[in-house]
Each structure stands twice: as structure tokens, then as C-alpha cells.
Motif scaffolding. Structure first.
Motif, mmCIF file in Angstrom:
data_model
loop_
_atom_site.group_PDB
_atom_site.id
_atom_site.type_symbol
_atom_site.label_atom_id
_atom_site.label_comp_id
_atom_site.label_asym_id
_atom_site.label_seq_id
_atom_site.Cartn_x
_atom_site.Cartn_y
_atom_site.Cartn_z
ATOM 1 N N LEU A 254 0.854 -1.184 0.000
ATOM 2 C CA LEU A 254 0.000 0.000 0.000
ATOM 3 C C LEU A 254 0.890 1.233 0.000
ATOM 4 C CD1 LEU A 254 -2.756 1.425 0.307
ATOM 5 C CD2 LEU A 254 -2.494 1.157 2.785
ATOM 6 N N ASP A 255 0.822 2.000 -1.080
ATOM 7 C CA ASP A 255 1.670 3.192 -1.239
ATOM 8 C C ASP A 255 3.140 2.836 -1.014
ATOM 9 O OD1 ASP A 255 -0.607 4.705 -1.732
ATOM 10 O OD2 ASP A 255 -0.855 5.264 0.367
ATOM 11 N N GLY A 256 3.523 1.673 -1.513
ATOM 12 C CA GLY A 256 4.911 1.225 -1.447
ATOM 13 C C GLY A 256 5.282 0.517 -0.159
ATOM 14 N N ARG A 257 4.391 0.477 0.814
ATOM 15 C CA ARG A 257 4.684 -0.145 2.107
ATOM 16 C C ARG A 257 4.079 -1.536 2.173
ATOM 17 N NH1 ARG A 257 1.883 -0.026 7.113
ATOM 18 N NH2 ARG A 257 0.342 1.386 6.179
ATOM 19 N N ALA A 258 4.860 -2.514 2.620
ATOM 20 C CA ALA A 258 4.380 -3.888 2.708
ATOM 21 C C ALA A 258 3.348 -4.039 3.815
ATOM 22 C CB ALA A 258 5.547 -4.835 2.949
ATOM 23 N N ILE A 259 2.281 -4.767 3.523
ATOM 24 C CA ILE A 259 1.236 -5.072 4.494
ATOM 25 C C ILE A 259 1.218 -6.582 4.713
ATOM 26 C CG2 ILE A 259 -1.227 -4.977 5.005
ATOM 27 C CD1 ILE A 259 0.034 -2.231 4.885
ATOM 28 N N GLU A 260 1.268 -7.000 5.970
ATOM 29 C CA GLU A 260 1.268 -8.428 6.278
ATOM 30 C C GLU A 260 -0.166 -8.973 6.254
ATOM 31 O OE1 GLU A 260 2.981 -12.070 7.055
ATOM 32 O OE2 GLU A 260 3.992 -10.146 6.681
ATOM 33 N N THR B 282 -2.931 -14.757 -9.073
ATOM 34 C CA THR B 282 -3.805 -13.625 -9.349
ATOM 35 C C THR B 282 -3.119 -12.350 -8.876
ATOM 36 O OG1 THR B 282 -5.974 -12.638 -8.855
ATOM 37 C CG2 THR B 282 -4.980 -13.988 -7.141
ATOM 38 N N GLY B 283 -3.415 -11.247 -9.529
ATOM 39 C CA GLY B 283 -2.813 -9.983 -9.122
ATOM 40 C C GLY B 283 -3.604 -8.796 -9.630
ATOM 41 N N VAL B 284 -3.655 -7.756 -8.820
ATOM 42 C CA VAL B 284 -4.333 -6.519 -9.212
ATOM 43 C C VAL B 284 -3.513 -5.331 -8.741
ATOM 44 C CG1 VAL B 284 -6.435 -5.147 -9.100
ATOM 45 C CG2 VAL B 284 -6.595 -7.628 -8.955
ATOM 46 N N ASP B 285 -3.333 -4.367 -9.626
ATOM 47 C CA ASP B 285 -2.781 -3.070 -9.263
ATOM 48 C C ASP B 285 -3.951 -2.085 -9.200
ATOM 49 O OD1 ASP B 285 -0.292 -4.176 -9.320
ATOM 50 O OD2 ASP B 285 0.360 -3.192 -11.170
ATOM 51 N N TYR B 286 -4.288 -1.658 -7.999
ATOM 52 C CA TYR B 286 -5.400 -0.732 -7.784
ATOM 53 C C TYR B 286 -4.887 0.704 -7.667
ATOM 54 C CZ TYR B 286 -9.252 -4.007 -6.867
ATOM 55 O OH TYR B 286 -10.242 -4.949 -6.977
ATOM 56 N N ALA B 287 -5.522 1.605 -8.402
ATOM 57 C CA ALA B 287 -5.356 3.038 -8.184
ATOM 58 C C ALA B 287 -6.608 3.491 -7.443
ATOM 59 C CB ALA B 287 -5.213 3.776 -9.515
ATOM 60 N N HIS C 29 -4.225 6.586 -3.678
ATOM 61 C CA HIS C 29 -3.404 5.550 -3.072
ATOM 62 C C HIS C 29 -3.139 4.440 -4.092
ATOM 63 C CE1 HIS C 29 -3.924 7.128 1.041
ATOM 64 N NE2 HIS C 29 -5.140 7.443 0.622
ATOM 65 N N SER C 30 -1.979 3.836 -3.971
ATOM 66 C CA SER C 30 -1.600 2.701 -4.814
ATOM 67 C C SER C 30 -1.650 1.430 -3.976
ATOM 68 C CB SER C 30 -0.181 2.912 -5.362
ATOM 69 O OG SER C 30 0.300 1.722 -5.970
ATOM 70 N N LEU C 31 -2.368 0.426 -4.471
ATOM 71 C CA LEU C 31 -2.484 -0.854 -3.775
ATOM 72 C C LEU C 31 -2.153 -1.973 -4.758
ATOM 73 C CD1 LEU C 31 -3.365 -2.377 -1.171
ATOM 74 C CD2 LEU C 31 -5.668 -2.459 -2.168
ATOM 75 N N LYS C 32 -1.133 -2.737 -4.439
ATOM 76 C CA LYS C 32 -0.699 -3.830 -5.319
ATOM 77 C C LYS C 32 -0.876 -5.149 -4.580
ATOM 78 C CE LYS C 32 2.704 -0.939 -7.708
ATOM 79 N NZ LYS C 32 1.962 -0.876 -8.976
ATOM 80 N N ILE C 33 -1.667 -6.043 -5.154
ATOM 81 C CA ILE C 33 -2.015 -7.313 -4.512
ATOM 82 C C ILE C 33 -1.569 -8.468 -5.400
ATOM 83 C CG2 ILE C 33 -3.900 -8.676 -3.558
ATOM 84 C CD1 ILE C 33 -5.524 -5.982 -3.576
ATOM 85 N N ARG C 34 -0.896 -9.431 -4.773
ATOM 86 C CA ARG C 34 -0.466 -10.639 -5.482
ATOM 87 C C ARG C 34 -0.779 -11.850 -4.613
ATOM 88 N NH1 ARG C 34 -0.099 -6.938 -8.307
ATOM 89 N NH2 ARG C 34 1.604 -6.262 -9.691
ATOM 90 N N GLY C 35 -1.317 -12.905 -5.226
ATOM 91 C CA GLY C 35 -1.613 -14.120 -4.485
ATOM 92 C C GLY C 35 -1.384 -15.345 -5.352
ATOM 93 N N GLN C 36 -1.027 -16.446 -4.700
ATOM 94 C CA GLN C 36 -0.759 -17.671 -5.456
ATOM 95 C C GLN C 36 -0.970 -18.898 -4.575
ATOM 96 O OE1 GLN C 36 2.973 -17.664 -7.520
ATOM 97 N NE2 GLN C 36 2.716 -19.723 -8.345
ATOM 98 N N SER C 37 -1.479 -19.967 -5.185
ATOM 99 C CA SER C 37 -1.551 -21.274 -4.555
ATOM 100 C C SER C 37 -1.296 -22.301 -5.640
ATOM 101 C CB SER C 37 -2.919 -21.522 -3.919
ATOM 102 O OG SER C 37 -2.990 -22.827 -3.358
ATOM 103 N N ASP C 38 -0.225 -23.061 -5.465
ATOM 104 C CA ASP C 38 0.210 -24.015 -6.499
ATOM 105 C C ASP C 38 0.373 -23.286 -7.828
ATOM 106 O OD1 ASP C 38 0.335 -26.196 -4.746
ATOM 107 O OD2 ASP C 38 -1.807 -26.561 -4.950
ATOM 108 N N ASP C 39 -0.332 -23.725 -8.888
ATOM 109 C CA ASP C 39 -0.120 -23.122 -10.208
ATOM 110 C C ASP C 39 -1.118 -22.011 -10.520
ATOM 111 O OD1 ASP C 39 -2.333 -24.725 -10.414
ATOM 112 O OD2 ASP C 39 -1.721 -25.719 -12.269
ATOM 113 N N PHE C 40 -1.937 -21.643 -9.547
ATOM 114 C CA PHE C 40 -2.879 -20.547 -9.756
ATOM 115 C C PHE C 40 -2.320 -19.255 -9.161
ATOM 116 C CE2 PHE C 40 -6.170 -17.787 -8.093
ATOM 117 C CZ PHE C 40 -6.836 -17.482 -9.271
#
Length: 219
Positions: A142-148, A206-211, A193-204
Motif C-alpha cells: 500500500l503506497d509502497g509499504r508492505a502489508i502483512e 492472481t494480481g491486481v494493481d489498484y489506483a 493511493h496505490s495498492l498492489k495485490i499478489r496471491g498464489q496457490s500451487d499453479d494458480f
């Protein structure tokens, strides 16, 4: 996100979460009434805007939201953010991932609204979630800062889906086990705000770059 086993069309494929879904559906004459129903009780909560929902409530409400629209207007299939405001509840603002792959979306968020979303998720039975979560991973910035993210290994959830939706394909109310990596954010400061989301499980994956554009309280 991933969908339940036994569904048809794109539902047989990975349900990408932050999320994903996909399947057929053409709107009929009852579509307006159906959408009005989808906006009512399934998406409302007795919780106040300042209260954090439990992981079970959050997942059930998010899946109900994701299952409220056909593929053409579904927030998970959205390519640019034009569907991000559909059927949003009043006490939280949901964001979605994809049915697989990566997209960029622009989304306007009301002032004072908490934000919640999965990095990657699914529902099914306990064994489905155990397998899915055994190799799950993801990142949020979020805005370049990692969110756990928070890890939800498996909760009993209740989902209300609408006829012709992109998740189940039919109108039904059911219980299942929901799981995934999730983030719940407090309301963001007005502005962009910039929100970058990435997720993965096995070979699946998904990712979204939100403005995100958060309105000022007076708007």
C-alpha cells in the motif's frame, strides 16, 4: 480465488481470489429485482463501521458480494475497475482479485470506509482448504509499504449467491469452509493511493494493481 469443486464452466478452473470466479449468465427480465435483493440482507451486518468482523463473517459476506453479479459485471472479472462499486455494503468496501492473471483497476472509495480483500482464497470442504492453504503465498503493498496478510486456514461460512452469478451460476444459500490470505485495512486518508495485490496457490496466481481514490468526507 478458487471455487467449489463440482461447479461448471470457469468454476471448474481456479477461483482466483482477491479473487476470482467466472461463468456464464445473461440477465433476464427479473435482473433488476434480483440485484436489489442481492444488495439487501446478505451484504448487511449488525457490526458497526468501527468493528472488525470475524474471519468467518468477513469471508461469507465477501463471497456473497462476489456471487452477486454475472460475469459481465462481476467485480472479479472486472478489467478496469468499472464494477468495483457494485453492491458494496455500507460498513466496509470490498476489493476483488481475478479469475487468474493480472489486471489494473481504478476505483473510487467513499470517505471513512474500511477496506477488506483476499490476496487469494477459495471455499469448499475442509480437505479443499487444507490442500489450498498448504502452498499459499502472497504480498500486498500500500503506497509502497508492505502489508502483512492474515491467514484464515478454514472457517465455516454462509454464502448467498444470485441467479446467473459468476461464482456458482445459480441462486442458492449454502454453507462451506472458507480459507485464504486476507487483509482488513482501516479507512484510508482522502486522496490517491496505490495498492498492489499478489496471491498464489500451487499453479494458480492472481494480481491486481489498484489506483484508489478516497473521497474527502464532504464529498
Amino acid at each position: 480465488m478458487r471455487f467449489r469443486a463440482g461447479t461448471t464452466g470457469l468454476l471448474v478452473v481456479v477461483l482466483a481470489a482477491l479473487a476470482g470466479c467466472g461463468t456464464q449468465a445473461s440477465a433476464g427480465p427479473e435482473d433488476a429485482a434480483r440485484k436489489a435483493s442481492a444488495r439487501s440482507s446478505p451484504l448487511t451486518s449488525s457490526a458497526t463501521a468501527n468493528a472488525r468482523p470475524s474471519s468467518a463473517e468477513l469471508q461469507g459476506r465477501w463471497w456473497t458480494w462476489a456471487a452477486s453479479e454475472p460475469e459481465k459485471t462481476n467485480p472479479v472479472a472486472d478489467q478496469d475497475g468499472s464494477a468495483c462499486g457494485l453492491n458494496q455494503p455500507q460498513d466496509v468496501w470490498f476489493l476483488a482479485g481475478t479469475f487468474g492473471g493480472q489486471v489494473e483497476r481504478a476505483c473510487k472509495v467513499p470517505a471513512g470506509r474500511p477496506i477488506a480483500f483476499p490476496l487469494v482464497n477459495r471455499f469448499g470442504d475442509r480437505s479443499d482448504c487444507a490442500a489450498f492453504m498448504s502452498n499459499v503465498r502472497g504480498t500486498v503493498r500500500l503506497d509502497g509499504r508492505a502489508i502483512e496478510p492474515e491467514t484464515y486456514q478454514g472457517d465455516l461460512i454462509t454464502v448467498q449467491s444470485a441467479q446467473g452469478n459468476a461464482v456458482t451460476g445459480e441462486e442458492e444459500r449454502f454453507t462451506a469452509t472458507g480459507c485464504g490470505l486476507w487483509v482488513q485495512l482501516p479507512s484510508l486518508a482522502p486522496g490517491k493511493h496505490s495498492l498492489k495485490i499478489r496471491g498464489q496457490s500451487d499453479d494458480f496466481s492472481t494480481g491486481v494493481d489498484y489506483a484508489l481514490s478516497v473521497a474527502a468526507s464532504s464529498e
